[in-house]
Design an enzyme around this catalytic site. Sequence first.
Site, PDB file in Angstrom:
ATOM      1  N   ASN A  10      -8.114   2.009   9.246  1.00 10.24           N
ATOM      2  CA  ASN A  10      -9.016   3.019   8.678  1.00 10.24           C
ATOM      3  C   ASN A  10     -10.184   3.153   9.652  1.00 10.24           C
ATOM      4  O   ASN A  10     -11.030   2.262   9.729  1.00 10.24           O
ATOM      5  CB  ASN A  10      -9.477   2.529   7.292  1.00 10.24           C
ATOM      6  CG  ASN A  10     -10.509   3.444   6.676  1.00 10.24           C
ATOM      7  OD1 ASN A  10     -10.813   4.514   7.201  1.00 10.24           O
ATOM      8  ND2 ASN A  10     -11.059   3.021   5.539  1.00 10.24           N
ATOM      9  N   LYS A  12     -12.577   5.133   9.457  1.00  7.35           N
ATOM     10  CA  LYS A  12     -13.818   5.515   8.755  1.00  7.35           C
ATOM     11  C   LYS A  12     -14.534   6.639   9.517  1.00  7.35           C
ATOM     12  O   LYS A  12     -13.870   7.471  10.140  1.00  7.35           O
ATOM     13  CB  LYS A  12     -14.698   4.280   8.529  1.00  7.35           C
ATOM     14  CG  LYS A  12     -13.944   3.160   7.812  1.00  7.35           C
ATOM     15  CD  LYS A  12     -14.825   2.043   7.301  1.00  7.35           C
ATOM     16  CE  LYS A  12     -13.970   0.999   6.601  1.00  7.35           C
ATOM     17  NZ  LYS A  12     -14.748  -0.079   5.999  1.00  7.35           N
ATOM     18  N   HIS A  96     -11.153   4.438  -1.818  1.00  6.85           N
ATOM     19  CA  HIS A  96     -11.790   3.371  -1.032  1.00  6.85           C
ATOM     20  C   HIS A  96     -13.130   3.011  -1.664  1.00  6.85           C
ATOM     21  O   HIS A  96     -13.823   3.874  -2.207  1.00  6.85           O
ATOM     22  CB  HIS A  96     -11.989   3.854   0.414  1.00  6.85           C
ATOM     23  CG  HIS A  96     -12.375   2.732   1.334  1.00  6.85           C
ATOM     24  ND1 HIS A  96     -13.661   2.256   1.407  1.00  6.85           N
ATOM     25  CD2 HIS A  96     -11.638   1.984   2.190  1.00  6.85           C
ATOM     26  CE1 HIS A  96     -13.696   1.248   2.282  1.00  6.85           C
ATOM     27  NE2 HIS A  96     -12.484   1.064   2.767  1.00  6.85           N
ATOM     28  N   GLU A  98     -15.942   2.501  -0.475  1.00  8.04           N
ATOM     29  CA  GLU A  98     -17.084   3.274   0.034  1.00  8.04           C
ATOM     30  C   GLU A  98     -17.153   4.621  -0.684  1.00  8.04           C
ATOM     31  O   GLU A  98     -18.236   5.146  -0.941  1.00  8.04           O
ATOM     32  CB  GLU A  98     -16.957   3.433   1.553  1.00  8.04           C
ATOM     33  CG  GLU A  98     -17.278   2.120   2.269  1.00  8.04           C
ATOM     34  CD  GLU A  98     -16.520   1.883   3.566  1.00  8.04           C
ATOM     35  OE1 GLU A  98     -15.978   2.835   4.151  1.00  8.04           O
ATOM     36  OE2 GLU A  98     -16.458   0.704   3.983  1.00  8.04           O
ATOM     37  N   GLU A 168      -8.987  -4.662  -1.567  1.00  6.94           N
ATOM     38  CA  GLU A 168     -10.097  -4.845  -0.632  1.00  6.94           C
ATOM     39  C   GLU A 168     -11.321  -5.339  -1.404  1.00  6.94           C
ATOM     40  O   GLU A 168     -12.059  -4.530  -1.986  1.00  6.94           O
ATOM     41  CB  GLU A 168     -10.439  -3.513   0.053  1.00  6.94           C
ATOM     42  CG  GLU A 168      -9.302  -2.923   0.857  1.00  6.94           C
ATOM     43  CD  GLU A 168      -9.833  -1.982   1.948  1.00  6.94           C
ATOM     44  OE1 GLU A 168      -9.601  -2.283   3.123  1.00  6.94           O
ATOM     45  OE2 GLU A 168     -10.467  -0.971   1.617  1.00  6.94           O
ATOM     46  N   GLY A 174     -16.386  -5.305   6.084  1.00 10.74           N
ATOM     47  CA  GLY A 174     -17.391  -5.145   7.130  1.00 10.74           C
ATOM     48  C   GLY A 174     -18.409  -6.267   7.184  1.00 10.74           C
ATOM     49  O   GLY A 174     -19.436  -6.167   7.845  1.00 10.74           O
ATOM     50  N   SER A 214     -12.355  -7.475   6.541  1.00 10.15           N
ATOM     51  CA  SER A 214     -12.570  -8.338   7.707  1.00 10.15           C
ATOM     52  C   SER A 214     -11.285  -8.956   8.263  1.00 10.15           C
ATOM     53  O   SER A 214     -11.272 -10.104   8.711  1.00 10.15           O
ATOM     54  CB  SER A 214     -13.617  -9.423   7.389  1.00 10.15           C
ATOM     55  OG  SER A 214     -14.857  -8.827   7.065  1.00 10.15           O
TER      56      SER A 214
HETATM   57  P1  13P Z   1     -13.300  -4.098   7.706  1.00 15.97           P
HETATM   58  O1  13P Z   1     -11.958  -4.462   8.278  1.00 15.97           O
HETATM   59  O2  13P Z   1     -14.235  -3.534   8.723  1.00 15.97           O
HETATM   60  O3  13P Z   1     -13.871  -5.187   6.880  1.00 15.97           O
HETATM   61  O4  13P Z   1     -13.028  -2.859   6.687  1.00 15.97           O
HETATM   62  C1  13P Z   1     -12.031  -2.965   5.750  1.00 15.97           C
HETATM   63  C2  13P Z   1     -11.843  -1.635   5.142  1.00 15.97           C
HETATM   64  O5  13P Z   1     -12.701  -1.141   4.430  1.00 15.97           O
HETATM   65  C3  13P Z   1     -10.585  -0.915   5.428  1.00 15.97           C
HETATM   66  O6  13P Z   1     -10.427   0.181   4.600  1.00 15.97           O
END
Ligand code: 13P
Length: 255
Positions: A10, A12, A96, A98, A168, A174, A214
Amino acid sequence: MSRTPLIAGNWKMYKTGPQAVTAATVLVKLCTGISNPEIMIAPNFIALQQVAQIFAGSPIKTGAQNLYFENQGAFTGEVSADMIKEAGAEYVIIGHSERRQIFGETDESIRKKIKSAVLSGLKPILCIGETEGQRDEEKTFQVLDKQVSDGLKGFGPDELVDLVLAYEPVWAIGTGKTANESQVDEVHRYLRSLLGKLFSQEFADQKRILYGGSVKPENAYSLMGIEDVDGALVGGASLDADKFINIIKYNESII
Ligand code: 13P
């Protein structure tokens, strides 16, 4: 039960169009000849069509990071499932954390998005996960149960043949903090049994449940070794082609 693992990146809101094109071109070279795991990258909407063209004929599939559930209309700033499909995507990430946290998405809107993806022939990746506070209050399973049950309410198993779940934990995204193996194992087992209760054991056995939060080359091998983990949804590490290929090749990883 054999489920081909899926390693999904992803991207983002990173990479301009030209940067995405460069990264996609590098990935195609690195991924030549790989048939297992399945590989997917979700770039931003601006880059989607060009990246899909670069991936065409390679082992890498293209995904979108979101969609709006209406087909077309006066919905300024939104993109429909048909538009995404037409641009060359096969997958779409839905719900997601976010999007839930920053853009106020609800289980109700997520359900409509899954419906729209299914009707357009896109494969939905439904993201679920608890916050740190919810885990501390021991509400993890309650939260996941609601996200899955409400997100998939009203669907028949035939509509969800291509559904992928992605666990997740919000506190691991992150942050560099990965859920430990026993936490991941416990949640993935729970999710598969929940799918069994909601649909059928056969349905549950066939579903891929990804872990995200992560994921990096250093932990990919141990995470992917967990029985009910069928791949990864990778954020930060998918932006770096060397790291991402080392996650894809987790089986050969000597890190
Ligand atoms: P990270 O791998 O940066 O922690 O992000 C995970 C994520 O949100 C994938 O959709």
